[in-house]
Design an enzyme around this catalytic site. Structure first.
Site, PDB file in Angstrom:
ATOM      1  CD  GLU A 229     -45.417  63.167  53.547  1.00 55.89           C
ATOM      2  OE1 GLU A 229     -45.242  62.472  52.528  1.00 55.89           O
ATOM      3  OE2 GLU A 229     -45.779  64.349  53.503  1.00 55.89           O
ATOM      4  CB  CYS A 263     -41.746  56.106  50.460  1.00 55.22           C
ATOM      5  SG  CYS A 263     -40.937  57.702  50.344  1.00 55.22           S
TER       6      CYS A 263
END
Ligand code: NAP
Length: 460
Positions: A229, A263
């Site tokens: 991720e 993110c």
């Protein structure tokens, strides 16, 4: 000396330090979790689901303590730290309520016999996690794997070691067996040895491309399944028919939540000409209204970045952007404080040859692009090495959905900024990584889909 230290980025105070484990301590930790895995294989998922519900309740009881520690270790404003605990309660409850059902065998209609596949644990999973959501990142891996029956060994970021220790303490307090979640403070060399250990069956990393590439290479070398991720450079596409109220509400924190260190933060605002000036003005209104201060003060909306190094890295990227021709539309005034404060900036005129065009800026810098139409917006959104999340703002929902389907990212939110919840898969494509966390997809990340087929009839 170990680099695991708790340093308050508001005061620069080092308030705790932690040593690397000895090789023997690492071996004992892996042994404990592997032995537990063997035992968990024979235990019921329903019992573990009950413990996850206890963990949700335990987190509720310790919400203020956890929130305060996260704020002290990495600087996020206290209200957001509390929201983070709430999101983790939601994730634990999602897997507590749905895990056992989702793990029931799946029948497979086949002319060859009675077939189905079991969803079984595979073994110990190593979780390498970043500092930006110190609790959430760990719960995203721990909760699903716990209900599956995979113990987790945690290697958290070097600057949130206290949060790592507190999570493991609360998991134990919730009634999970010793070894369900073990926190270690290994060096990179020690981490490589942990990945190579045959008792480790999976590696989950959330972090940067740099960390991801290194850990994925170790996992690949040892044929360990991994999920990555990684970073994002999310596009926020504003279509001609965007509703101004929706736009203003969404822009409120799309770029500044967690001081821009998300993110899936909306890092690239891609705006059709008709809304361009309006978006710049809305962003400026928001950026200039931020209140810099102590992140523990509920009135603060502009905290320091997580560390002095992060501030220096972001400043270098900003300098490179300006040298490459970017223009400052707005910059927050000087902040006279020794904390790791970064003045929020709105940039325009970032061209394709600008060094930061394809870089993730992990802090409060909004890059705004003007495009002539929707086709150009989609092309620019897809002109990125990253493919994590995106937003589409437009009043005609059907049309916004058509635009969403053309964006090369793992997630798109219509008329909203990034979002996360237990039932929604999280993850990206391209250099944003592979695999998914959360939801049923995340539950299956380290599951053995074990086929069983009875062909007795054919052989009698
Ligand atoms: P990072 O430097 O890659 O660190 C992530 C984890 O990997 C940390 O535990 C780190 O340990 C470890 N690590 C880093 N380099 C390593 C290496 N060479 N060998 C072994 N382990 C290594 O990332 P970060 O700066 O903490 O986090 C910010 C990044 O995470 C951003 O790019 C952000 O977009 C991304 N992120 C992605 C998601 C998502 O779901 N896609 C969510 C949140 C954040 P140390 O701290 O000890 O270096």
């Amino acid at each position: 000396m170990s680099k695991y230290q708790s340093i308050n980025p508001y005061t620069n105070e080092v308030f705790a330090s932690y040593e690397n484990p000895s090789d023997q301590q690492i071996d004992e930790a892996i042994n404990l979790s592997h032995t537990l895995y063997k035992k968990m294989r024979h235990e019921s998922t329903t019992d573990r689901a009950k413990i996850l519900q206890n963990l949700a309740d335990t987190l509720r009881d310790h919400k203020d303590e956890f929130a305060e520690l996260m704020t002290k270790e990495m600087g996020k404003v206290i209200g957001e730290s509390k929201e983070e605990v709430d999101v983790c309660i939601n994730i634990c409850e999602y897997y507590a309520n749905n895990g056992p059902k989702l793990l029931e065998p799946t029948p497979l209609p086949s002319p060859l016999g009675n077939a189905y596949y079991l969803k079984q644990a595979t073994g110990v999973v190593l979780a390498c996690e970043p500092w930006n959501f110190p609790l959430y990142q760990v719960i995203r891996v721990f909760a699903p794997n716990f209900v599956v029956g995979n113990p987790v060994i945690l290697k958290h970021a070097h600057n949130v070691p206290g949060s790592a220790a507190l999570i493991t303490k609360l998991v134990k307090k919730a009634g999970a067996s010793e070894g369900s979640l073990i926190n270690l403070y290994p060096s990179y060399d020690q981490l490589a040895k942990i990945i190579a250990d045959p008792r480790i069956q999976g590696v989950a990393l959330t972090g940067s491309e740099r960390g991801g590439a290194s850990v994925a290479a170790e996992a690949g070398k040892n044929l360990k399944k991994s999920t990555m991720e990684l970073g994002g450079n999310d596009a926020f596409i504003v279509l001609d028919d965007a509703d101004p109220t929706v736009l203003r509400n969404v822009l409120f924190d799309a770029r500044t939540y967690n001081d821009g260190q998300v993110c899936t933060s909306s890092k690239r605002m891609i705006v059709t000409s008709s809304c361009y000036e309006e978006v710049l003005k809305m962003l400026k209104d928001r950026f200039s209204s931020l209140k810099a201060g102590d992140p523990l003060d509920p009135g603060t909306s502009l905290p320091p970045l997580n560390s002095e190094q992060a501030k220096q890295k972001l400043q270098k990227q900003l300098d490179a952007a300006l040298e490459g021709g970017a223009e400052i539309y707005y910059q927050y005034p000087e902040i006279n404080h020794e904390g790791a404060f970064f003045r929020p900036v709105i940039l325009t005129n970032v061209t394709k040859d600008n060094p930061i065009f394809d870089q993730e800026l992990f802090g409060p810098i909004a890059v705004v692009y003007e495009v002539k139409d929707e086709a150009e917006a989609i092309a620019l959104a897809n002109d990125s090495s990253y493919g994590l999340g995106s937003s589409v703002i437009g009043a005609d929902i059907k049309h916004a959905e058509e635009v969403a389907a053309q964006i090369e990212t793992g997630m798109t939110v219509i008329n909203g900024r990034w979002i996360t919840s237990g039932e929604l898969p999280f993850g990206g494509v391209k250099k944003s990584g592979y695999g998914r966390e959360l939801s049923q997809l995340g539950l299956m990340a380290f599951v053995n889909e074990h086929l069983v087929i009875d062909v007795t009839k054919n052989n009698q």
